[in-house]
Design a protein around this motif. Structure first.
Motif, PDB file in Angstrom:
ATOM      1  N   SER A  31      68.878   9.632   7.610  1.00 24.76           N
ATOM      2  CA  SER A  31      69.029   8.826   6.140  1.00 24.76           C
ATOM      3  C   SER A  31      68.569   9.982   5.167  1.00 24.76           C
ATOM      4  N   LYS A  32      68.979   9.874   4.114  1.00 28.14           N
ATOM      5  CA  LYS A  32      68.692  10.780   2.915  1.00 28.14           C
ATOM      6  C   LYS A  32      67.165  10.462   2.397  1.00 28.14           C
ATOM      7  N   GLY A  33      66.514  11.354   2.173  1.00 35.63           N
ATOM      8  CA  GLY A  33      65.187  11.206   1.315  1.00 35.63           C
ATOM      9  C   GLY A  33      64.225  12.047   2.196  1.00 35.63           C
ATOM     10  N   PRO A  34      63.038  12.196   1.735  1.00 37.58           N
ATOM     11  CA  PRO A  34      61.927  12.892   2.269  1.00 37.58           C
ATOM     12  C   PRO A  34      61.508  12.202   3.850  1.00 37.58           C
ATOM     13  N   VAL A  35      60.770  13.053   4.605  1.00 37.06           N
ATOM     14  CA  VAL A  35      60.392  12.656   6.024  1.00 37.06           C
ATOM     15  C   VAL A  35      59.197  11.712   5.738  1.00 37.06           C
ATOM     16  N   PHE A  60      45.792   8.684  -1.683  1.00 38.01           N
ATOM     17  CA  PHE A  60      47.481   8.864  -0.983  1.00 38.01           C
ATOM     18  C   PHE A  60      47.603   8.538   0.464  1.00 38.01           C
ATOM     19  N   VAL A  61      48.366   7.679   0.932  1.00 36.46           N
ATOM     20  CA  VAL A  61      48.378   7.343   2.448  1.00 36.46           C
ATOM     21  C   VAL A  61      49.761   7.888   2.752  1.00 36.46           C
ATOM     22  N   TYR A  62      49.731   8.409   3.835  1.00 37.72           N
ATOM     23  CA  TYR A  62      51.091   8.966   4.644  1.00 37.72           C
ATOM     24  C   TYR A  62      51.605   8.211   5.661  1.00 37.72           C
ATOM     25  N   LYS A  63      53.102   8.067   5.586  1.00 43.71           N
ATOM     26  CA  LYS A  63      53.742   7.258   6.705  1.00 43.71           C
ATOM     27  C   LYS A  63      54.987   7.980   6.790  1.00 43.71           C
ATOM     28  N   PHE A  64      55.834   7.802   7.900  1.00 39.25           N
ATOM     29  CA  PHE A  64      56.962   8.333   8.232  1.00 39.25           C
ATOM     30  C   PHE A  64      57.950   7.234   7.057  1.00 39.25           C
ATOM     31  N   ARG A  65      58.833   7.800   6.495  1.00 43.60           N
ATOM     32  CA  ARG A  65      59.730   6.848   5.720  1.00 43.60           C
ATOM     33  C   ARG A  65      60.578   6.109   6.766  1.00 43.60           C
ATOM     34  N   SER A  66      60.480   4.921   6.340  1.00 43.36           N
ATOM     35  CA  SER A  66      61.208   3.935   7.171  1.00 43.36           C
ATOM     36  C   SER A  66      62.203   3.000   6.283  1.00 43.36           C
ATOM     37  N   MET A  67      62.394   3.170   4.862  1.00 41.21           N
ATOM     38  CA  MET A  67      63.173   2.435   4.135  1.00 41.21           C
ATOM     39  C   MET A  67      64.140   3.735   3.259  1.00 41.21           C
ATOM     40  N   THR A  68      65.058   3.163   2.682  1.00 40.52           N
ATOM     41  CA  THR A  68      65.855   3.835   1.889  1.00 40.52           C
ATOM     42  C   THR A  68      65.246   4.247   0.434  1.00 40.52           C
ATOM     43  N   VAL A  69      64.059   3.514   0.172  1.00 48.90           N
ATOM     44  CA  VAL A  69      63.404   3.539  -1.176  1.00 48.90           C
ATOM     45  C   VAL A  69      62.101   4.053  -0.840  1.00 48.90           C
ATOM     46  N   THR A  70      61.386   4.515  -1.971  1.00 50.37           N
ATOM     47  CA  THR A  70      59.881   4.946  -1.624  1.00 50.37           C
ATOM     48  C   THR A  70      59.160   4.537  -3.021  1.00 50.37           C
ATOM     49  N   GLU A  71      59.104   3.053  -3.068  1.00 49.28           N
ATOM     50  CA  GLU A  71      58.463   2.534  -4.151  1.00 49.28           C
ATOM     51  C   GLU A  71      56.985   2.860  -4.221  1.00 49.28           C
ATOM     52  N   ASP A  72      56.554   3.023  -5.430  1.00 49.65           N
ATOM     53  CA  ASP A  72      55.057   3.217  -5.820  1.00 49.65           C
ATOM     54  C   ASP A  72      54.672   3.222  -7.168  1.00 49.65           C
ATOM     55  N   GLY A  73      55.354   2.162  -7.632  1.00 48.89           N
ATOM     56  CA  GLY A  73      54.943   1.819  -9.201  1.00 48.89           C
ATOM     57  C   GLY A  73      54.159   0.616  -9.334  1.00 48.89           C
ATOM     58  N   ALA A  74      54.508   0.037 -10.569  1.00 46.92           N
ATOM     59  CA  ALA A  74      53.657  -1.141 -10.965  1.00 46.92           C
ATOM     60  C   ALA A  74      54.020  -2.489 -10.057  1.00 46.92           C
ATOM     61  N   THR A  75      55.149  -2.248  -9.578  1.00 50.60           N
ATOM     62  CA  THR A  75      55.615  -3.485  -8.709  1.00 50.60           C
ATOM     63  C   THR A  75      56.042  -2.842  -7.347  1.00 50.60           C
TER      64      THR A  75
END
Length: 464
Positions: free
Chosen positions: A304-308, A323-338
């Motif tokens: 999938s496209k995006g960072p590891v 900042f907590v690290y995880k393997f990306r498991s989604m197509t999005v990387t949400e980290d905003g107010a919502t």
């Protein structure tokens, strides 16, 4: 909060010396059996083991376990195994980083590890048997409680339950016995406050516990003054149990006594034990699974496209952002107010991500957080900042869970509160379990949670 009344001299001596002495002597015996003589380097290891063992074993009640039931025995043996394992772990780390390991024979260390465990069990059993014998002979201290209150009843029950205190409550005193008194004590009240001193003097009472509200200051002062002509020790027992106590303890601020109603369990030597355990465990696991991490990283990048890695802001200890690290498991990387929590059959989750989340493999990069010090192996799971800001307004005591470092796994997760928290009830359940963890923290509990987590990885149905 545990109110400790009187510690028998034999118990006090045993708690401070028996375990470290047994560890030291067992090393001497191991060297004598396998490869004598006892050298200067062996002496150095013995001294290190003495002090490390005294600190680690001090956190366990090896001489205060009552009864001989299977449950008591199992609890005692598990605590002993955990304490000795932790002692070996800390010693191993010290010996390794200082390159002292080249001086020690694996055969001696192996014999020592087993012999010490056996000798610790035998010596602790002997001390408990000796204390039981003293109690049967009547060599205990006698106490009275002034105040037919709920806290007075609680104190009496605690003294009765913990036989190793070697104390017996003989009588209760209170001027006012009515509907406001603890009804369990009404029939046991011997007299009023003016009769306490005479009773103490005539009956050779050793301990007087005052559980009256401090609002009754004139009465309390008069009572204390009347007891000056006796040899009894006098204790005030403040009614702090009206609060939801977490790791309560008595402290001193430059000579001024203060009572901690809510405090982190990880202060002083406990913090050292926890950090050593986290560093050694996370470093060892990272070394062992490094090939797996490389394979997962490559698969995430290729499928999938995006960072590891997915990096998200969370609250750490004392509410500081980390900042907590995880393997990306989604197509999005949400980290905003919502931030929208993952749900069952969530379209944002990639096919590989679904497997990683189900097996908890997406959490493995958090071992790096542990090694760097922002997280722990075991602790309350960190929530996204947006979720924290939402739930802290709705759930009483929500932020208490931040009195320790967040963990990769926790007490809530191994008790069914893993995955989506789509209702207030589910989040409240998670928070209550996190607070229970704070109240009961020990290295033994951490190890138990780790073992339960491994079991959950293979059969959990709540992660998605």
């Amino acid at each position: 909060m545990i109110v400790t009344s009187y510690e028998h001299p034999a118990l006090g001596l045993a708690k401070r010396l028996v375990n470290p002495l047994v560890i030291f002597v067992s090393l001497m015996i191991s060297v004598a059996v396998v490869a004598p003589p006892f050298s200067d380097m062996d002496l150095l290891l013995g001294v290190l083991a003495f002090f490390v063992g005294s600190e680690v074993f001090d956190g366990y009640k090896f001489f205060e376990v009552e009864g001989s039931s299977l449950g008591h025995t199992h609890h005692y043996v598990m605590d002993l195994l955990v304490a000795w394992f932790l002692t070996i772990l800390i010693l191993g780390g010290l010996v390794y980083v200082t390159n002292l390991y080249i001086w020690y024979s694996p055969e001696i260390l192996g014999v020592w590890a087993l012999l010490a465990l056996v000798m610790l069990y035998v010596s602790q059993f002997a001390v408990r048997t000796y204390l039981t014998g003293l109690r049967k002979k009547g060599e205990i201290r006698r106490a009275v409680i002034v105040g037919a209150t709920e806290v007075g009843c609680l104190l009496a029950n605690r003294i009765h339950q913990q036989h190793s205190l070697m104390t017996r409550v003989d009588a209760f005193f209170d001027d006012r016995v009515d509907d406001r008194s603890d009804q369990r004590l009404v029939a046991a009240v011997t007299g009023g406050l003016k009769e306490v001193a005479d009773y103490v003097d005539k009956n050779n009472i050793d301990l007087v516990y005052i559980t009256l509200p401090m609002l009754n200051q004139p009465r309390v002062i008069e009572l204390v003054n009347s007891l000056r002509d006796t040899t009894a020790s006098i204790y005030f027992v403040p009614d702090v149990f009206i609060f939801d106590l977490v790791q309560a303890r008595l402290e001193s601020v430059n000579g001024v006594p203060v009572i901690a109603v809510f405090e982190s369990p990880l202060v002083g030597i406990n913090a050292v034990h926890k950090r050593i355990f986290d560093v050694l465990a996370s470093a060892s696991i990272l070394l062992m699974i490094s090939p797996i991490l490389l394979v997962i990283a490559a698969l995430v990048k290729l499928t999938s496209k995006g960072p590891v890695f997915f990096k998200q802001r969370r609250y750490g200890m004392d509410g500081e952002e980390i900042f907590v690290y995880k393997f990306r498991s989604m197509t999005v990387t949400e980290d905003g107010a919502t931030v929208t929590q993952a749900t069952k059959n969530d379209a944002r989750v990639t096919p590989l991500g679904a497997f990683l989340r189900k097996s908890s493999l997406d959490e493995l990069p958090q071992l790096i957080n542990v090694l760097l010090g922002s997280m722990s192996i075991v602790g309350p799971r960190p929530h996204a900042v947006a979720h924290n800001e939402h739930y802290r307004k709705l759930i009483h005591g929500y932020m208490w869970r931040h009195k320790v470092k967040p963990g990769i796994t926790g007490w809530a997760q191994v008790n069914g509160f893993r995955g989506e928290t789509d209702t207030i009830d589910k989040m409240e359940g998670r928070v209550l379990h996190d607070i229970t963890y704070l109240k009961n923290w020990s290295i033994g509990l951490d190890i138990s949670i780790m073992l339960k987590t491994v079991k959950l990885v293979f059969k959990d149905t709540q992660a998605y």
